[in-house]
Write an enzyme that holds these catalytic residues in place. Structure first.
Site, short mmCIF file in Angstrom:
data_model
loop_
_atom_site.label_atom_id
_atom_site.label_comp_id
_atom_site.label_asym_id
_atom_site.label_seq_id
_atom_site.Cartn_x
_atom_site.Cartn_y
_atom_site.Cartn_z
N SER A 112 10.27 0.62 -0.93
CA SER A 112 9.27 1.67 -1.14
C SER A 112 9.86 3.07 -1.05
CB SER A 112 8.13 1.48 -0.14
OG SER A 112 7.09 2.35 -0.41
N HIS A 113 9.47 3.81 -0.03
CA HIS A 113 9.87 5.20 0.13
C HIS A 113 11.09 5.34 1.02
CE1 HIS A 113 7.13 3.66 3.07
NE2 HIS A 113 7.75 4.43 3.94
N ASP A 276 6.92 8.14 -4.83
CA ASP A 276 8.01 7.53 -4.05
C ASP A 276 8.82 6.56 -4.90
OD1 ASP A 276 6.23 5.39 -4.20
OD2 ASP A 276 6.74 4.65 -2.20
N ASP A 278 9.05 3.33 -5.46
CA ASP A 278 8.44 2.29 -6.28
C ASP A 278 7.11 2.71 -6.91
OD1 ASP A 278 7.25 2.29 -3.74
OD2 ASP A 278 6.61 0.21 -3.94
N ARG A 281 3.23 5.72 -3.87
CA ARG A 281 2.82 6.89 -3.08
C ARG A 281 2.82 8.16 -3.92
NH1 ARG A 281 5.15 6.74 3.04
NH2 ARG A 281 4.33 4.69 3.53
N GLU A 362 -4.90 6.08 2.02
CA GLU A 362 -4.32 6.14 3.36
C GLU A 362 -3.70 7.52 3.55
OE1 GLU A 362 -2.20 2.18 4.14
OE2 GLU A 362 -1.15 3.05 2.46
N LYS A 375 -1.72 0.80 -4.41
CA LYS A 375 -1.92 2.23 -4.60
C LYS A 375 -1.08 2.70 -5.78
CE LYS A 375 1.14 2.83 -0.66
NZ LYS A 375 1.02 2.20 0.63
C1 G1P Z 1 3.37 2.66 6.39
C2 G1P Z 1 2.13 3.50 6.25
C3 G1P Z 1 1.00 2.65 5.76
C4 G1P Z 1 1.39 1.97 4.45
C5 G1P Z 1 2.70 1.23 4.64
C6 G1P Z 1 3.21 0.70 3.30
O1 G1P Z 1 3.15 1.62 7.30
O2 G1P Z 1 1.79 4.12 7.45
O3 G1P Z 1 -0.13 3.46 5.55
O4 G1P Z 1 0.41 1.05 4.07
O5 G1P Z 1 3.70 2.11 5.15
O6 G1P Z 1 3.45 1.72 2.39
P1 G1P Z 1 3.50 1.69 8.86
O7 G1P Z 1 4.97 1.98 8.97
O8 G1P Z 1 2.71 2.83 9.44
O9 G1P Z 1 3.08 0.36 9.41
ZN ZN Z 2 6.04 2.76 -2.14
#
Ligand code: G1P
Ligand code: ZN
Length: 539
Positions: A112-113, A276, A278, A281, A362, A375
């Site tokens: 992801s990010h 981000d 992928d 976000r 979120e 998302k």
């Molecule tokens: C984090 C974000 C959450 C999101 C997740 C996946 O998770 O806070 O909102 O759904 O990444 O992108 P966390 O590290 O807080 O469990």
């Molecule tokens: Zn992502």
């Protein structure tokens, strides 16, 4: 030829809120990735009737991992794999392709990010036929497999060329290399009024989109530059790179720094968005203006009538508990359903499947809607462009008008990172113990009205989930504590702080929340327990 490779378990393959996420060097250990994939396949019956999508955000090790998936899937007798050309597919596009083709699941290789590269992170998001991440029961079953695995199956053959659209076979498994863009683009055209956005983007309106060297670059170039007529160069960092060009591909005020600097300079264009790695976000910026993600959800919801796909009405809206209450005010005014759920997109999916909600979001820069089960950063960007095109207001004017109507929930997230797991667990357990005794206490002028763990009763599968501890204050402000489920080193304590006001709409959040941040540290005894006087990251 199928090889049966003897192996032994890795004991850390438990999936978090968004799949399995590990340091790349850990994921690259001998048999590590193979074990995990075999463990997934071990939990899925009748593989010879099952089809899956495979792709990723282009990060380091994806190319190798995708070849492994093909060969392991084929050795396990999977019916068919759809593979994104060049191994690419964004998370939102994967959800759409999966749903459109009624596939049984998808494997999106992404952390992801999180940063990529050999010193960065690697991950696998496993979605099931719902189009979204697998259910907790499924990830628990996979985790069980990973603890006892003794062998995996893999086809012994050369690597496949994924750079051309086409079909080939690996054993009995059909592999189709697909265009990962076309269906998704059509979907966006069916939701938004592309003509009005095109008019805006060809009228001298200045917009930039920062793909942060992640997977959305090619999507964004096609949509914004080729179809909607934005000038060439509108998409920044538009080529997916294995290490994201050294960027930390998380679209927030800290990591999308060059974009933020541009938007706060006198050369700022009218509007900017970043996605981000992928593509799920998003961050939204106007000239010298940042839209807090919690406000983003509230503002989009408030403007649903401007979008062709939603103009006849929406079911309702949901947010994670950690997200500010801004959207609650909108839901109450619009008289639509409103839900507060634990962190993790899966909770939204149930609400979508039963037509309880259309939008959700979120605080962590994620907004989306029920056309898919993830998302979607490009969707959010197109939604904002639509609002601007129809209202002719600037981003700041749109936000300020919103606050004038509903009040403003100033919001910040404090992250305390890399805390030893046992210390973090004890901090949360002790805090939970003392919650009942907090009611009525006043700290720095804030009086606690109630304090409780978030307990969510899922309306679909009747399970109850506990996630986070919530402190409410008499003036509508809140603090939420929870531990991250996606960190890769130790534990991350997240503290979400919001203050609700109906005047003083244009102050600095850091100033407005200074006392409440202090209160959050006192209540949970953070400095003494973690040795940290201040959070590591504030977003
Ligand atoms: C984090 C974000 C959450 C999101 C997740 C996946 O998770 O806070 O909102 O759904 O990444 O992108 P966390 O590290 O807080 O469990
Ligand atoms: Zn992502």
């Amino acid at each position: 030829m199928i090889d049966i490779v003897k192996t032994s378990p890795y004991l850390d393959q438990k999936m978090g809120t968004a799949g399995l996420r590990k340091k790349t060097s850990i994921a690259m250990q001998k048999n590590y990735f193979e074990n995990f994939m075999q463990s997934i396949f071990n939990t899925i019956p009748e593989l010879s009737k099952k089809s899956f999508l495979v792709g990723g955000d282009g990060r380091y090790y994806n190319a190798i991992a995708i070849q492994k998936i093909i060969k392991i899937a084929a050795a396990n007798g999977v019916k068919k794999l759809y593979v994104g050309k060049d191994g690419l597919v964004s998370t939102p596009a994967s959800s759409h392709i999966l749903l459109k083709n009624h596939l049984d699941g998808s494997f999106v290789l992404s952390a992801s990010h999180n940063p990529g590269g050999i010193d960065g992170d690697f991950g696998i998001k496993y979605a099931n036929a719902s189009g979204g991440q697998c259910q907790p029961s499924e990830s628990a079953a996979i985790f069980e497999q990973t603890k006892t695995i003794t062998e995996y199956k893999i086809v012994d053959c050369p690597d496949f060329d994924l750079s051309e659209i086409g079909t080939f076979k690996c054993n009995q498994t059909e592999i189709e290399v697909i265009d990962p863009y076309v269906d998704y683009i059509q979907l966006m055209q069916s939701i938004f009024d592309f003509n009005s956005i095109k008019k805006l983007l060809t009228s001298g309106f200045r917009f930039v989109f920062d793909a942060m060297n992640g997977v959305t670059g090619p999507y964004a170039k096609k949509i914004f530059e080729e179809i909607l007529g934005a000038p060439k160069g509108t998409v920044l960092n538009g080529k997916p790179l294995e290490d994201f060009g050294g960027l930390h591909p998380d679209p927030n005020l800290i990591y999308a720094k060059s974009l933020v600097d541009l938007m706060y300079s006198d050369k700022a264009p009218d509007f900017a968005a970043a996605n981000d790695g992928d593509g799920d976000r998003n961050m939204i910026l106007g000239k010298q203006f940042f839209v807090c993600p919690s406000d983003c959800l509230a503002i989009l919801t408030n403007n649903y009538k401007l979008i062709p796909a939603y103009k006849n009405g929406i079911f309702g809206v949901a947010k994670s508990a950690a997200t500010s209450l801004a959207v609650k005010h909108v839901a109450e005014a619009l008289k639509i359903g409103y839900y507060e759920v634990p962190t993790g997109w899966k909770y939204f999916i149930h609400l979508m499947d039963t037509n309880r909600i259309t939008f959700c979001g979120e605080e962590s820069f994620g907004t989306g809607a029920s056309y898919i089960r993830e998302k979607d950063g490009i969707w959010a960007t197109l939604f904002w462009l639509s609002i601007i095109a129809k209202t002719h207001k600037s981003i700041k004017e749109i936000a300020v008008t919103h606050w004038q109507q509903y009040g403003r929930n100033y919001y910040l997230r404090n992250d305390y990172e890399a805390i030893p797991q046992d210390i973090a667990d004890k901090l949360m357990a002790d805090l939970e113990q003392k919650l009942p005794a907090l009611t009525g206490k006043t700290l720095k002028g804030y009086t606690i009205s109630k304090a409780h763990p978030l307990i969510y009763n899922d309306p679909v599968d009747n399970t109850s989930t506990k996630n986070g501890l919530i402190i409410h204050f008499t003036n509508g402000s809140r603090i939420v504590y929870r531990l991250s489920g996606t960190g890769t080193i130790g534990a991350t304590l997240r503290v979400y702080i919001e203050r609700y006001v109906t005047d003083k709409l244009l102050e600095d959040p850091q100033t407005m929340l200074k006392d409440l941040e202090e209160v959050s540290r006192i209540i949970a005894d953070i400095p003494a327990r973690t040795n940290k006087e201040k959070p590591d990251i504030i977003t």
